[in-house]
Design an enzyme around this catalytic site. Structure first.
Site, mmCIF file in Angstrom:
data_model
loop_
_atom_site.group_PDB
_atom_site.id
_atom_site.type_symbol
_atom_site.label_atom_id
_atom_site.label_comp_id
_atom_site.label_asym_id
_atom_site.label_seq_id
_atom_site.Cartn_x
_atom_site.Cartn_y
_atom_site.Cartn_z
ATOM 1 N N HIS A 104 0.870 -1.180 0.000
ATOM 2 C CA HIS A 104 0.000 0.000 0.000
ATOM 3 C C HIS A 104 0.907 1.230 0.000
ATOM 4 O O HIS A 104 1.946 1.230 0.676
ATOM 5 C CB HIS A 104 -0.859 0.078 1.277
ATOM 6 C CG HIS A 104 -2.109 -0.738 1.261
ATOM 7 N ND1 HIS A 104 -2.567 -1.409 2.384
ATOM 8 C CD2 HIS A 104 -3.028 -0.971 0.292
ATOM 9 C CE1 HIS A 104 -3.687 -2.026 2.096
ATOM 10 N NE2 HIS A 104 -3.999 -1.780 0.833
ATOM 11 N N CYS A 122 -2.325 3.251 9.088
ATOM 12 C CA CYS A 122 -3.342 2.306 8.591
ATOM 13 C C CYS A 122 -4.536 2.214 9.539
ATOM 14 O O CYS A 122 -5.633 1.865 9.119
ATOM 15 C CB CYS A 122 -2.766 0.909 8.465
ATOM 16 S SG CYS A 122 -1.301 0.767 7.487
HETATM 17 N N1 ARG Z 1 -3.802 -6.919 6.905
HETATM 18 C C1 ARG Z 1 -4.212 -5.751 6.196
HETATM 19 C C2 ARG Z 1 -4.215 -6.012 4.693
HETATM 20 O O1 ARG Z 1 -3.370 -6.740 4.240
HETATM 21 C C3 ARG Z 1 -3.351 -4.590 6.543
HETATM 22 C C4 ARG Z 1 -3.818 -3.300 5.949
HETATM 23 C C5 ARG Z 1 -2.890 -2.156 6.178
HETATM 24 N N2 ARG Z 1 -3.485 -0.960 5.753
HETATM 25 C C6 ARG Z 1 -2.849 0.054 5.136
HETATM 26 N N3 ARG Z 1 -3.513 1.160 4.924
HETATM 27 N N4 ARG Z 1 -1.643 -0.061 4.715
HETATM 28 O O2 ARG Z 1 -5.035 -5.535 3.962
#
Ligand code: ARG
Length: 292
Positions: A191, A285
């Site tokens: 991300h 996040c």
């Molecule tokens: N376990 C989550 C996923 O893989 C973590 C999300 C993290 N969120 C972020 N905005 N980077 O989707």
């Protein structure tokens, strides 16, 4: 971030009735100016129940008690910095709903709802849609995969949008007038908010190893000052920071970046995030800024 207007969420928890007795109580009842308004989701059902990124290992589960403590200290720190927090109720079947950054993207009065890449998170969409429509936002849905403010970050009047792992480039066609796509190339930084964080005045935190050359040029072309994380701290989610004007909340264990922030005139604050890093997320996040 600036202060919230009339828009945005009201916590749906039990309402507390304040009985003003003293002048101090009266003052507390006056409309408060907040520095930011943030949406969070309590980690009641948080856990590593599946693996959809290289950080997640079901055999290396999160310590639930610790996760709650860490989330609580992040919330307390945000409140201490004078930001307002609204909460969306957690859902038992959706352990990753704590990561509200992925709910969608606020574009003025419109909420662009996420369309999650993995089935494991797609169930979150209906609850985020419900919350934002109950709170007065117009909902816009993309046809393509899009993971919200996890992959789309405002920097000044521009929007940097990440693609390559979760969000698809096609999702951004509608707002390419002000969106600058950048490709993510390392699955550990899947991300945009795991490796890039806008600060004030177009400045930003970055882990350059997560981008291709074209992406770096796009970001650097915006002219802000770059604060680079070292690799070991980038892997500690150093760039996954909550920014409230000059205050920057980042995960513990990133002394190099804390010092660089300080030298650049920011005030860094650190919060223990080990249990969320096991899921591939940290401070940023766990939050969604309702004000841009
Ligand atoms: N376990 C989550 C996923 O893989 C973590 C999300 C993290 N969120 C972020 N905005 N980077 O989707």
């Amino acid at each position: 971030m600036s202060c919230c207007g009339g828009k945005g969420g009201v916590s749906r928890g039990r309402s507390r009735r304040l009985k003003p007795k003293t002048a101090k109580d009266m003052k507390a009842l006056m409309v408060k100016e907040y520095r930011a308004h943030i949406l969070m989701c309590r980690p009641k059902y948080y856990g590593i129940n599946y693996s959809i990124n290289p950080w997640m290992d079901v055999a290396n589960g999160a310590d639930h008690k610790k996760a709650i403590e860490q989330w609580n200290s992040l919330e307390a720190k945000i409140k201490e910095l004078d930001a307002k927090i609204s909460h969306i109720p957690p859902r038992e079947e959706l352990p990753d709903m704590v990561f509200t950054a992925n709910a969608g993207l606020i574009v003025k009065d419109t909420f662009v709802l996420s369309r999650f890449f993995y089935e494991e998170r797609q169930g979150e969409e209906q609850w985020f849609e419900e919350w934002f429509s109950d709170n007065g936002y117009t909902i816009l849905k993309f046809d393509h995969r899009f993971e919200g403010a996890g992959d789309a970050l405002y920097i000044g009047n521009d929007l940097i949008v990440g693609h390559g792992f979760r969000s698809s480039l096609e999702a951004y066609t509608d707002f390419l007038e002000f969106a600058h796509p950048v490709k993510l190339v390392d699955p550990h930084f899947y991300h945009l908010d795991t490796c890039f964080c806008p600060l004030q005045d177009n400045d930003y935190l970055i882990w350059p190893g997560a981008f291709d050359e074209a992406g770096l040029q796009t970001i650097r072309g915006l002219g802000g000052e770059e604060i680079t994380a070292i690799e070991s701290e980038a892997k500690q989610f150093a760039c996954n920071a909550v920014v409230i004007e000059k205050d920057v909340i980042l995960p513990s264990g990133c002394p190099d970046l804390m010092q660089k922030l300080q030298e650049a005139g920011y005030t860094p604050h650190d919060v223990e995030m080990s249990e969320f890093i096991k899921s591939g997320g940290a401070c940023k996040c766990l939050t969604l800024a309702l004000t841009t």
